[in-house]
Structures are given as C-alpha cells and as structure tokens.
Design a protein around this motif. Structure first.
Motif, PDB file in Angstrom:
ATOM      1  N   GLN A 284       6.371  -1.595  -4.722  1.00 55.13           N
ATOM      2  CA  GLN A 284       7.509  -1.210  -3.903  1.00 55.13           C
ATOM      3  C   GLN A 284       8.823  -1.667  -4.532  1.00 55.13           C
ATOM      4  OE1 GLN A 284       6.929  -1.853   0.427  1.00 55.13           O
ATOM      5  NE2 GLN A 284       5.001  -2.772  -0.162  1.00 55.13           N
ATOM      6  N   PRO A 285       9.873  -0.873  -4.342  1.00 56.64           N
ATOM      7  CA  PRO A 285      11.165  -1.239  -4.927  1.00 56.64           C
ATOM      8  C   PRO A 285      11.674  -2.588  -4.393  1.00 56.64           C
ATOM      9  CG  PRO A 285      11.284   0.933  -3.880  1.00 56.64           C
ATOM     10  CD  PRO A 285       9.932   0.395  -3.602  1.00 56.64           C
ATOM     11  N   THR A 286      11.196  -2.984  -3.210  1.00 60.22           N
ATOM     12  CA  THR A 286      11.586  -4.282  -2.656  1.00 60.22           C
ATOM     13  C   THR A 286      10.939  -5.421  -3.423  1.00 60.22           C
ATOM     14  OG1 THR A 286       9.710  -4.117  -1.197  1.00 60.22           O
ATOM     15  CG2 THR A 286      11.839  -3.460  -0.280  1.00 60.22           C
ATOM     16  N   GLY A 287       9.982  -5.088  -4.287  1.00 59.83           N
ATOM     17  CA  GLY A 287       9.287  -6.141  -5.013  1.00 59.83           C
ATOM     18  C   GLY A 287       7.961  -6.503  -4.375  1.00 59.83           C
ATOM     19  N   LEU A 288       7.702  -5.950  -3.163  1.00 59.06           N
ATOM     20  CA  LEU A 288       6.406  -6.233  -2.550  1.00 59.06           C
ATOM     21  C   LEU A 288       5.334  -5.420  -3.264  1.00 59.06           C
ATOM     22  CD1 LEU A 288       7.270  -6.255   1.253  1.00 59.06           C
ATOM     23  CD2 LEU A 288       6.673  -8.194  -0.187  1.00 59.06           C
ATOM     24  N   ARG A 289       4.199  -6.037  -3.431  1.00 59.75           N
ATOM     25  CA  ARG A 289       3.107  -5.321  -4.080  1.00 59.75           C
ATOM     26  C   ARG A 289       2.556  -4.249  -3.155  1.00 59.75           C
ATOM     27  NH1 ARG A 289       0.378  -8.052  -8.408  1.00 59.75           N
ATOM     28  NH2 ARG A 289       1.564  -9.879  -9.083  1.00 59.75           N
ATOM     29  N   LYS A 290       1.854  -3.287  -3.725  1.00 63.43           N
ATOM     30  CA  LYS A 290       1.167  -2.289  -2.903  1.00 63.43           C
ATOM     31  C   LYS A 290      -0.021  -1.739  -3.680  1.00 63.43           C
ATOM     32  CE  LYS A 290       3.471   1.912  -4.429  1.00 63.43           C
ATOM     33  NZ  LYS A 290       4.126   3.162  -4.087  1.00 63.43           N
ATOM     34  N   GLN A 291      -0.829  -0.936  -3.005  1.00 63.00           N
ATOM     35  CA  GLN A 291      -1.971  -0.311  -3.659  1.00 63.00           C
ATOM     36  C   GLN A 291      -1.465   0.715  -4.668  1.00 63.00           C
ATOM     37  OE1 GLN A 291      -5.527   0.017  -2.255  1.00 63.00           O
ATOM     38  NE2 GLN A 291      -5.294  -1.593  -0.748  1.00 63.00           N
ATOM     39  N   THR A 292      -2.070   0.731  -5.849  1.00 57.83           N
ATOM     40  CA  THR A 292      -1.726   1.752  -6.831  1.00 57.83           C
ATOM     41  C   THR A 292      -2.784   2.843  -6.874  1.00 57.83           C
ATOM     42  OG1 THR A 292      -2.968   0.628  -8.558  1.00 57.83           O
ATOM     43  CG2 THR A 292      -0.648   0.016  -8.315  1.00 57.83           C
ATOM     44  N   GLY A 293      -3.935   2.587  -6.263  1.00 56.71           N
ATOM     45  CA  GLY A 293      -5.036   3.552  -6.315  1.00 56.71           C
ATOM     46  C   GLY A 293      -5.972   3.288  -7.492  1.00 56.71           C
ATOM     47  N   LEU A 294      -5.578   2.375  -8.394  1.00 56.18           N
ATOM     48  CA  LEU A 294      -6.459   2.034  -9.510  1.00 56.18           C
ATOM     49  C   LEU A 294      -7.293   0.826  -9.107  1.00 56.18           C
ATOM     50  CD1 LEU A 294      -4.013   2.491 -12.528  1.00 56.18           C
ATOM     51  CD2 LEU A 294      -5.427   4.187 -11.337  1.00 56.18           C
ATOM     52  N   LYS A 295      -8.563   1.076  -8.899  1.00 58.37           N
ATOM     53  CA  LYS A 295      -9.462   0.047  -8.387  1.00 58.37           C
ATOM     54  C   LYS A 295     -10.672   0.033  -9.299  1.00 58.37           C
ATOM     55  CE  LYS A 295      -7.776   1.938  -4.099  1.00 58.37           C
ATOM     56  NZ  LYS A 295      -7.001   1.020  -3.294  1.00 58.37           N
ATOM     57  N   TYR A 296     -10.968  -1.123  -9.886  1.00 57.70           N
ATOM     58  CA  TYR A 296     -11.977  -1.201 -10.950  1.00 57.70           C
ATOM     59  C   TYR A 296     -13.249  -1.935 -10.563  1.00 57.70           C
ATOM     60  CZ  TYR A 296      -7.846  -0.245 -13.913  1.00 57.70           C
ATOM     61  OH  TYR A 296      -6.723   0.286 -14.479  1.00 57.70           O
ATOM     62  N   TYR A 297     -13.377  -2.246  -9.269  1.00 52.72           N
ATOM     63  CA  TYR A 297     -14.526  -3.063  -8.883  1.00 52.72           C
ATOM     64  C   TYR A 297     -15.411  -2.316  -7.904  1.00 52.72           C
ATOM     65  CZ  TYR A 297     -12.119  -6.843 -11.232  1.00 52.72           C
ATOM     66  OH  TYR A 297     -11.509  -7.616 -12.184  1.00 52.72           O
ATOM     67  N   ARG A 298     -16.631  -2.820  -7.767  1.00 52.16           N
ATOM     68  CA  ARG A 298     -17.542  -2.218  -6.796  1.00 52.16           C
ATOM     69  C   ARG A 298     -17.697  -3.163  -5.605  1.00 52.16           C
ATOM     70  NH1 ARG A 298     -22.842  -3.902  -7.509  1.00 52.16           N
ATOM     71  NH2 ARG A 298     -23.236  -5.243  -9.305  1.00 52.16           N
ATOM     72  N   ILE A 299     -18.243  -2.632  -4.529  1.00 54.48           N
ATOM     73  CA  ILE A 299     -18.332  -3.421  -3.293  1.00 54.48           C
ATOM     74  C   ILE A 299     -19.111  -4.720  -3.532  1.00 54.48           C
ATOM     75  CG2 ILE A 299     -19.317  -3.414  -0.968  1.00 54.48           C
ATOM     76  CD1 ILE A 299     -18.484  -0.430  -0.808  1.00 54.48           C
ATOM     77  N   THR A 300     -20.135  -4.669  -4.381  1.00 56.54           N
ATOM     78  CA  THR A 300     -20.866  -5.842  -4.852  1.00 56.54           C
ATOM     79  C   THR A 300     -21.730  -6.501  -3.768  1.00 56.54           C
ATOM     80  OG1 THR A 300     -19.028  -6.289  -6.361  1.00 56.54           O
ATOM     81  CG2 THR A 300     -20.667  -8.035  -6.101  1.00 56.54           C
TER      82      THR A 300
END
Lengths: 531, 296
Positions: A284-300
């Motif tokens: 976010q432009p405010t500097g807060l993080r957000k989801q990018t949609g790139l997720k590399y892990y499994r539920i495990t």
C-alpha cells in the motif's frame, strides 16, 4: 437417458468499489484478486473444455455490480496495471529466489500463469471479461444468469415494493446490455426469499431462482422430491433448492477438500514475507503491507505460518485428481440412490460463491475442470446441465411456494439485520420513499434534472448492497462498509433536495456520475409508484 | 541505500551504464531511479535472503485455512486495517506508477505505458452525518427469523404531535397484533421509551403475521394511536404437508403468454411441448412423469 442431473452454479459477485480519487485503493484489490485468481482461470478453463469438446453444463451468476466493474475502463486499466505489477515483482522474485529448488519452480509457475492471463485479458478479451463470458455463454454449455442490481437483500427492502422491482428490473436490463439477451434465471442475493418476490421475477420473464435447502423443505405444500427437483411457484417461476451433501464436501472444514495439506496456503504471502525496502513498491502507498497474490507455501498442516512447507504444484494437482474423482463418485452414488427412490431423474443443484474457487481455494478452478473431464469420460450416471437446460428437459414439476429464508448463517436474515447494522434500514427505506415521491413529482424530467434523478436511483441502489451490512457483521472492513452506506444515503438525500429546490449543483453531479457510475442506462422511472 | 532521486539524470545514466542496464539512454528520470533501485536490490539479494530468514514474520495473523467458515470469501483482507491514502491530484497519480521497467514478456503485450484513466480531480465532499429524523411518523417491521422481528420507528410527524397534545401525561406504548394460524388475533401491549427507536420483538412458531402500533395510554385505559405498521408475515420453521399438484411450464413460452391462457393458476393444462390438453390427458401425463405420486 441419464439417471439424473448435476447442476453446478457459481455465484460471482463483488460490491461496486471504484475510487478514481485515489491512485491505489485497497478495497479495489477485491476485484483484481478475483479477476486474476477466479475469473481469468475460469475463462481459460472454458477455452480448454471447448477445445476438447467436453460438455460442461453449468450456470454462472455475474452480478450487475461485478459486470459494471468488468466493463468500466477504470477497472480495466487498473486490472492491467495490477497484473503487470505482479509480473514486475515476479522478475525481482526470480532473482531473489535464484535457483532454490523449492521456490524457483513456483516463481516460474506464477510467471507463466500471469503472462498467459495478461495476454488473454489484453489480446483476446480486449480488457473486457464480459466479452469472454459472453462468448462462452453463446456457445451453450455455460449459462449466465443475473442478480439483483446491487445485491440488495430483497426481503428487507420489501416495505417499498418499488425498491425490489427496481433491483430486479435493473438486474435484468443490465444483463441484457452486457450479454445481448434477456436472462432466464436470477440469483436472489444471499438466496434471500420471501413470498411475493417471484411476482417481480415473472414480470421480467425470469424463469428460475435458487433457494436454500430449508426454504425448499419448508415450502408450502411440502415438495415430494425435496431438494432434488425444482418447484413452480404459482407465478410459473421455478425455484431450485440447494443440495447440502455436495455443498459440504467443498465448503466444510472437516469434510471439505480445500483444507488438504498439499493445497496452497492463502495466508502466507510475499507481501508480508519480504524485507520492506524490497517490497514497498508493491504494497500500500501508506507503507502498510498487503497481499500480493504471490504465495509459495502449502497448507502443510495445523502449524504456524512460519512452519509452512514449500508449495509443490505437481503434488497439488495429484490431489485435485483424487478429489475430483471422489466428488464424481459421490455424485454417482447420490444420484443413483435418488433415482431409485423417486423413479425419476433427480437434479442435484450445487451453488457456491465463485470466488471460493481460485481465490480462496487456489486449485479450485482446476478441480472444476477435472470434475467436468472425469464426468464426461469416466461415468454415465449423471449429466452436467445448466438450469435452463434442465427445465427444457423436465418441464413438468410440482407447484409449491418456498418458505422465507436465506443461505446466510442460521438460514434467515440475522446476518443483515442485527444491532450492529440495523440502523441503516430506516435510511434505506426513507431514500426509497423519497425516490418514489420524486417520480410522482417529476414524471418527465429532461436534461440536468433527468441526470440528477437517474443518479439518485444509482445512489439508492448502491446504498442497498447487502455487502455493507455483511461486512459490518463479520467484522472485516467495517469502517469502509459504514462509510459506503453513509456516503450513498447522504449523496442521495442532498441530490434529492437539490432536485426539489431546482438548484442542482451540476459540477458535483458530474463527479457523482463519474465515481458512482454503474448502470449507465438506468431510468429513474423504474421507481414509479405501484398502484 | 543510495538515494537515487537526489542524483541528476546524467549521474543516473552513468550509474546505469556501469551496471549494464539496457535501454538506459532513453529512460526518463523516474524510470532510471526505478531500475537502479532494482539493480541495487538484486546486487544485495544474498544479504537480503539471509536477513529474511532471521526476521520475525510481520503483519498477517496466522489463520488456518482448514478452519474455513461456511462463506470464507467475504473474509478478505481480514488483518489489514483500512487506512486510506490521502487524495491526490492527477500528476501525483501518474507518478505513482511502478517505476521499474517491465520484463520483456510484459512489454510484448503492452506496447504503451500505463495510460491509466485519470479522474477529474474530485474535491473533498462534506456530507455530514446521517439524519436523526425524517420528520415523519413511521413504524416499520422487518422479518429477522421465525422468532424475532426487527422494529423501528420515528415519531416526528403531525399525528404523534396531536397525540401528545391530547394526552400530555400519557405513556408511550407499543401494541402488537399477532395473528395466529387459528383463532382470534392476540393483542399485547408494552410501555416503551420514546428514545429507543429500534428494537426486536419476539414471535413464535405458529404466529401467522404481526402488526404493531404505537400510541399514548392515559388514565382509565384511554389509548390514542399515533402510527401503525403494515402487517408482516412471520417466517415459518416447520413442514407444511399438503396434496401435491403438478404442472408444466414450457420454457419457450413467455409467462405473460401463459398467463393470458389462464394457465399456471390452474385454469388450463399444457403438455411437455406447450400444447393445451384437457384434464384427463394431463392426469395421464403426470402419472407417467411422476411414478407413484397421486395426481393433484
């Protein structure tokens, strides 16, 4: 003749969120995420199934507010920006993960996938997901149906029947504008039904809708085939009941497929994992993080997010194969059993929120595709149908009226009518009352007055969206939901006041038309007083 | 990290040349800053990787997907608190583009840069708060479930004023008229606080419908009515047996046309192809299509 029918129904809906006044707006991501993870994958699936000649009879709701975003140049351009930005991030990710054997293949998988989607979006669908959907609707396996204009909870709006009529009528005419034909079916928002709503549907020649299981079981008189055949309301409009069993297999936390340990983990995202300096241009432009949609892990498994294992696409697809096979097997058993019981081919209707597939359950669209492929080749017990197709084959049904209810928590209207959000109901009713009065007072408006009255109708519809009270109840983006109710009600009231005083602020009206812009062809006379 | 924005274009080009960045000579300043930032980040990626491993995970609350709710789709962005960026003008919007160069694969399909649709600058709206009152007397019932009905009211119109003038010491009471499935409607009465405006009333299975009325109660049981609600049916929660009746509604004939034939409501019958048939023929058709069920 098959022993029965299976009808998948996907309900694709998002509230209309458009903020041209900000360069980036977090809630607009809802649309971009769903487009990249659900709508584009579904279009790609339709393409492959058509190419392979697989009959994939199914029904899909595209709500008018979602269709409005799909066709708005604002959302189209920002969706392209969203995908391009993801690809830029993936370029960096490629360097970041290097030749790490766990993550390099995942990055490559995303790069390939997103490049394909961008290509399809730009070059094949010319920025319009509507165009793609219309194409497949025309081919006949996929049947698109409509919804109420802004997903308003109709039983709560019924104290002004004109408000319900407008939601349905705009829903039907918007569908026609986008898809080039009248809708044969409608998704009642939240499956919320109460006696009398079917008459508004009949007026638009809408031939079917869907109710939740208990609304069918408690229908009057009791349906002899339960949820496994539609009923005709006395108006002639058919109601289909939702099947519990097939629904549970996909939704339930215990029996459901999406919780498999090999499927992609939703909550572990690069947007939260990477060092801030590295990721700042993509959050976010405010500097807060957000989801990018790139997720590399499994539920495990039931472990902390930090303990998740890398995603393995091939392992996930093996589970898709098994789960789709299991789903098919269970439908065969269910339909055989029901056929034996009734001596007549049953229909199993399985509606889901479309965004469950792809957005929440990442592999969900692959599951659907695999299910259609298996159903075509590996069994001959049931046939996959869209709901019009079924009604054509089976036009003889019982006459009955569904019971009042919804598919929300506890089956009635508590989610949208409780002490957190009930303050809004008075305002929604009052605006509807004023809207009806305005039509009495200005039956033949022209020019600026006409524009202002049409904008009043848009503001009223936007205020009525069931998403706002839902968000307030589920305690997610509460401030935003309160804000949307307040803004649309106040814009309506101010504009109505200006119309009555013949002092329309044309500049402000222009801003409203630009921002609250769905339904360009709306005619405020849809709120004409009912006798 | 080097602050590239403070460097001149010539300095930036020099830097880019040294790093072997293709196409640097035609880049604008913002683009140069972007690519240099990336190149810089990539150079120190080994450092970054090491750091990530030790850093505590930020932000997101752990939430196991296996605990999915019945309608998980609406849980979007759960842990992210809404914070809006300040409104910007057009120029600022354009500057917000990602300033990194697109990869070749992207460039192929997007010849133009991000030509975003730019909003006319929309001034801040000062809309104020939702109105407290609409200057009317109104009492409205909304169904919630079989056991509860939502009720709201406003007493700001002529009728309530008149009632207060007639009975200045009267007590505000809410009357409920509950129509049962059988027997006479039941009347209950309770005193209410004029300031409430919103409440929930209890209903029971078997209640057919409810209507409400607000008024003033004076000495000796005098009741002066102010406003009455519409009668609203109570949602049912039980099975309603009845003799099944079947019909055919051909999809290819419009409901309007079928209605004109006096159809659906029970006046006439059609076969599976929409041809009008008589009652006996229809009875045979139902018997054929619905084994074991009794006609009508």
């Amino acid at each position: 003749m098959p022993q029965g029918y299976f009808a998948l129904v996907l309900h694709a809906h998002l509230p209309f969120v458009k903020h041209p006044e900000y360069p980036d707006f977090l809630e607009e991501d809802w649309f971009f995420e769903a487009a990249v993870e659900t709508y584009l994958p579904l279009l790609e699936m339709f393409e492959r199934l058509e190419a392979d000649g697989i009959p994939y009879g199914m029904t899909m709701v595209v709500t008018p507010s979602l269709a409005a975003m799909m066709s708005d140049p604002h959302h189209q351009q920002r969706l392209r920006r969203y995908i391009e930005k993801s690809l830029v991030l993936l370029e960096r990710e490629k360097a970041f993960v290097g030749d790490d054997p766990n993550f390099a293949p995942v990055v490559e998988f995303y790069r390939d996938r997103l490049s394909r989607y961008l290509d399809a979006f730009v070059n094949r669908y010319h920025f319009s997901l509507i165009e793609g959907l219309r194409h497949f609707d025309n081919l006949g396996h996929l049947e698109l149906i409509t919804c109420a204009a802004t997903h308003g909870l109709l039983p709560v709006l019924l104290s002004q029947p004109e408000a319900v009529r407008a939601q349905i009528s705009v829903g039907a005419s918007e569908f026609e504008r986008h898809f080039g034909r009248r809708p044969r079916g409608i998704w009642l928002p939240e499956c919320a039904y109460t006696e009398g709503i079917e008459n508004f549907l009949a007026d638009e020649d809408i031939r079917f809708f869907i109710v939740d299981t208990h609304c069918m079981q408690l229908a009057n008189p009791s349906p002899v085939f339960g949820n496994f055949a539609p009923i005709y309301t006395p108006s002639g409009v058919a109601a289909f009941g939702r099947d519990v069993e097939s629904s549970k297999q996909v939704w339930s936390s215990k029996e459901g497929y999406p919780g498999d340990v090999n499927y992609r983990e939703f909550y572990r995202d690069v947007g939260y994992d990477r060092p801030f300096e590295y990721i700042r241009d993509f959050v976010q432009p405010t500097g807060l993080r957000k989801q990018t949609g790139l997720k590399y892990y499994r539920i495990t498994g039931d472990v902390d997010l930090s303990q998740k294992q890398p995603y393995n696409r091939q392992a996930a697809m093996e589970r898709i194969d098994a789960h789709a096979g299991n789903f098919m097997f269970n439908r065969e058993l269910q339909i055989k059993h029901l056929n034996g019981q009734f001596g007549r081919p049953p229909i199993v209707v399985a509606p889901y929120d479309a965004e469950l597939f792809g957005h929440w359950w990442f592999e969900g669209t692959d599951f659907i595709e695999m299910f259609f492929r298996k159903s075509a080749y590996d069994q001959d017990v049931y046939e996959c149908v869209n709901l019009s197709g079924y009604l054509q084959k089976m036009p003889l049904q019982q006459v009955s009226t569904p019971a009042t209810g919804s598919w929300g928590d506890k089956g009635y209207f508590e989610v949208w009518v409780n002490d957190k959000n009930d303050y809004a109901i008075n305002h929604l009713h009052q605006c509807a009352i004023q809207m009806i009065d305005l039509v009495d007072q200005f039956p033949d408006a022209q020019g600026v007055q006409l524009r202002a009255l049409n904008q009043c109708a848009r503001e009223l519809l936007l205020a009525q969206s069931s998403d706002w009270p839902f968000i307030i109840t589920t305690d997610t983006m509460v401030d935003y939901a309160h804000r949307r109710i307040r803004e649309h009600v106040l814009r309506f009231l101010r504009l109505a006041d200006q119309i009555r005083r013949h002092q329309i602020d044309e500049k402000w009206l222009g801003h409203l038309e630009h921002r609250d812009s769905p339904f360009p062809d709306i005619d405020y006379r849809i709120y004409k007083r009912m006798s | 990290m080097v602050d590239f924005t403070k460097m001149t274009v010539a300095e930036l080009r020099k830097e880019a040349k040294e790093l072997g960045i293709p196409g640097f000579s035609v880049m604008k300043k913002a683009e140069l800053v972007g690519v240099l930032k990336v190149a810089h980040a990539e150079r120190s990626e080994d450092d970054l990787k090491k750091r990530t491993k030790d850093e505590p995970k930020t932000g997101k609350v752990a939430k196991d997907k296996t605990a999915a709710k019945p309608k998980p789709v609406k849980e979007k962005a759960k842990a992210t608190k809404l914070k809006e960026p300040a409104a910007v003008d057009d120029a600022a919007e354009l500057e917000q583009e990602p300033v990194v160069d697109a990869p070749a694969s992207v460039r192929e399909v997007t010849a133009s840069k991000y030509n975003l649709v730019v909003a006319p600058s929309i001034p801040e709206e000062h809309l104020g708060l939702l109105p407290e009152s609409y200057g009317q007397d109104r009492l409205v019932l909304v169904p919630k479930d079989p056991n509860w009905m939502f009720l709201y009211w406003e007493l700001a119109g002529e009728s309530s004023k008149k009632a207060w003038a007639t009975l200045p010491d009267g007590k505000l009471v809410l009357r409920l008229y509950v129509e049962q499935e059988k027997g006479a409607p039941e009347l209950t009465e309770q005193e209410v606080d004029a300031g409430w405006k919103r409440t929930y009333i209890r209903t029971r299975d078997g209640d057919h419908s409810v209507a409400a009325e607000l008024g003033l109660k004076g000495p000796g049981g005098v009741f002066v009515s102010m406003v009455r609600s519409e009668r609203i049916p109570v949602p049912v929660a039980r099975i309603r047996p009845g003799a099944p009746k079947f019909t055919v509604v051909p999809l290819n004939i419009s409901l309007r046309k079928l209605r004109e034939q006096g159809y659906v409501s029970g006046g006439s019958y059609v076969d599976l192809h929409g041809r009008v048939i008589d009652e006996d023929e229809f009875a045979r058709l139902v018997k054929q299509s619905v084994p074991g069920s009794k006609y009508r």
